[in-house]
Design a protein around this motif. Structure first.
Motif, PDB file in Angstrom:
ATOM      1  N   HIS A 190      -0.261 -11.064  10.331  1.00 57.72           N
ATOM      2  CA  HIS A 190      -0.534 -11.211   8.901  1.00 57.72           C
ATOM      3  C   HIS A 190       0.512 -12.177   8.350  1.00 57.72           C
ATOM      4  N   ASP A 194       4.568  -1.874   3.921  1.00 57.26           N
ATOM      5  CA  ASP A 194       5.389  -3.061   3.671  1.00 57.26           C
ATOM      6  C   ASP A 194       6.790  -2.835   4.236  1.00 57.26           C
ATOM      7  N   GLU A 209       2.094 -13.481   5.151  1.00 57.41           N
ATOM      8  CA  GLU A 209       2.277 -13.242   3.714  1.00 57.41           C
ATOM      9  C   GLU A 209       3.077 -14.420   3.156  1.00 57.41           C
ATOM     10  N   THR A 231       3.681  -8.469  10.093  1.00 54.93           N
ATOM     11  CA  THR A 231       3.611  -9.340   8.921  1.00 54.93           C
ATOM     12  C   THR A 231       4.816 -10.253   8.876  1.00 54.93           C
ATOM     13  N   THR A 233      -2.817  -7.693  -2.016  1.00 59.15           N
ATOM     14  CA  THR A 233      -1.584  -7.272  -1.352  1.00 59.15           C
ATOM     15  C   THR A 233      -0.669  -6.575  -2.346  1.00 59.15           C
ATOM     16  N   ALA A 236      -6.124 -12.118   1.289  1.00 64.63           N
ATOM     17  CA  ALA A 236      -5.651 -11.195   0.260  1.00 64.63           C
ATOM     18  C   ALA A 236      -4.991 -11.970  -0.860  1.00 64.63           C
ATOM     19  N   GLY A 290      -4.340  -2.830  -1.401  1.00 68.08           N
ATOM     20  CA  GLY A 290      -3.143  -2.420  -0.683  1.00 68.08           C
ATOM     21  C   GLY A 290      -2.181  -1.741  -1.645  1.00 68.08           C
ATOM     22  N   GLY A 314      -2.136 -12.165  -3.426  1.00 71.55           N
ATOM     23  CA  GLY A 314      -0.821 -11.542  -3.548  1.00 71.55           C
ATOM     24  C   GLY A 314       0.236 -12.551  -3.929  1.00 71.55           C
ATOM     25  N   GLN A 328       0.407  -3.880   6.972  1.00 72.20           N
ATOM     26  CA  GLN A 328       1.509  -4.674   6.420  1.00 72.20           C
ATOM     27  C   GLN A 328       2.833  -4.082   6.871  1.00 72.20           C
ATOM     28  N   THR A 344      -2.101 -13.648   3.074  1.00 72.65           N
ATOM     29  CA  THR A 344      -1.903 -13.381   1.647  1.00 72.65           C
ATOM     30  C   THR A 344      -1.563 -14.694   0.963  1.00 72.65           C
TER      31      THR A 344
END
Length: 374
Positions: A98, A246, A100, A63, A188, A165, A217, A167, A28, A142
């Motif tokens: 990724h 992150d 998110e 991400t 996440t 994930a 995570g 999140g 991430q 996510t």
């Protein structure tokens, strides 16, 4: 290059002290060193790839945060094009993309823009999976499984080989467990931007901590999650914790104003990025510091290092990363006694050498002083 067994070849470097581990894997990363992956170009990707080995990271997952689906697809293609343009031995290597968002809950938005969030309907998932280039590179999504169409989206993405994930989610414990039944396998940034743990309603964290199907995570900057709770997480489920940064563009940079998905992020002297309204916005954490932080709260160094190597590698389906064994990729970190990276290899090639970097900096300073004296 890969790890092999047997006698070392002629000219091999023999390490007589410190600690040798697999390269760190960060799943991430929104950006770093002033670069936001939402607006990345080949030069920016190269800057991040060069910078991350200084922190022990050899592989990372770019991400992208919440944006309209067509915009997210365009951004993902830009990330992949920038990754493809990296020259050989450029540094840490990207692992795909990724996403998110945007399939998140406005109730748990964090710094994501709730106005851009949409339910993960069949048409939206079609856009992701019908794009052949993106489908091959989409490693993780996510989402909030309680949103309309959420569980069907989990099933379709998981069937396509994507790590799903939970999140930015207001899911109850029951809904979180249903997501696991549908194929979700990660949470996440545990505790952040999700229905909290309660002693009667466990929320996302409560189920995640006891359901062995989830990898957890954890942003271990000790600001997103306090030291005692970090220790609690490792006590409860240490073998399933994947340390993540992150990180945003502010990571590795001095205090100032940076970008995250096109929005302003302010990095103050305390080292925690925040939105102009004061909400924590990603982190300026590095993964080696996350490992040291977890060791500082009482976790065994071997467990802390596993959570930054083999656990995230296994979570995203990379069985040759994050381990030292025959057949594994030759991504390595040589640490000093303070768990600071000394030298880093990617595919068997040195991409960071602290001693050489210090020598180069010293020569540069000496040249500067000589020029000033002329």
């Amino acid at each position: 290059m890969e790890v092999v067994t047997g006698a070392p070849p002629d000219g091999a470097e023999v390490l007589t002290d410190g600690l040798l581990t697999p390269g760190l894997v960060d799943v991430q990363v929104n950006g770093a060193v002033g670069v936001d992956f939402a607006e990345v170009d080949p030069e920016g990707m190269a800057m991040v790839a060069r910078a991350l080995p200084r922190t022990g990271v050899t592989r990372f997952l770019p991400t992208l945060i919440t944006a309209p689906v067509p915009v997210a697809v365009r951004q993902a293609h830009a990330v992949l094009a920038a990754a493809a343009a990296l020259p050989p031995h450029a540094g840490a290597k990207p692992l795909g993309v990724h996403l998110e968002g945007p399939f998140l809950s406005p109730k748990r938005a964090g710094v994501h823009d709730p106005a851009l969030m949409v339910a993960p309907g069949a048409a939206e998932i079609d856009v992701l999976l019908d794009d052949e280039v993106l489908r091959r590179a989409l490693r993780m999504v996510t989402l909030a499984p309680e949103q309309p169409g959420g569980l069907d989206a989990v099933r379709r993405l998981a069937a396509a080989g994507v790590l799903v994930a939970v999140g930015h989610s207001d899911a109850t414990g029951e809904q979180t467990r249903a997501a696991a039944e549908a194929g979700a396998r990660m949470v996440t940034h545990l505790f952040n931007a999700q229905r909290p743990l309660g002693h009667r309603e466990p929320g996302v964290p409560g189920v995640a901590l006891v359901d062995d199907r989830f990898t957890l995570g954890l942003i271990a900057d000790l600001a997103h999650v306090g030291p005692d709770v970090c220790r609690l997480v490792f006590n409860a489920a240490g073998h399933r914790v994947a340390l993540v940064t992150d990180a945003v563009a502010a990571a590795g940079m001095p205090p100032g104003r940076y970008q995250l998905g096109g929005a302003d992020v302010l990095l103050a002297e305390d080292g925690v990025p925040r939105s102009p309204e004061g909400t924590i916005a990603g982190s300026a954490l590095t993964l080696d510091r996350a490992v040291r932080n977890i060791v500082s709260v009482g976790v065994d160094p071997a467990d802390a290092l596993a959570s930054a190597t083999v656990v995230p590698a296994d979570a995203i389906g990379e069985p040759t990363l994050g381990r030292l064994e025959a057949g594994a990729v030759a991504d390595l970190v040589w640490w000093d006694e303070n768990l600071q990276p000394r030298k880093v290899w990617v595919d068997g090639e040195v991409v960071f050498d602290r001693a050489a970097a210090f020598e180069s900096e010293a020569v540069g300073e000496a040249v500067g002083v000589a020029a000033a004296g002329q």
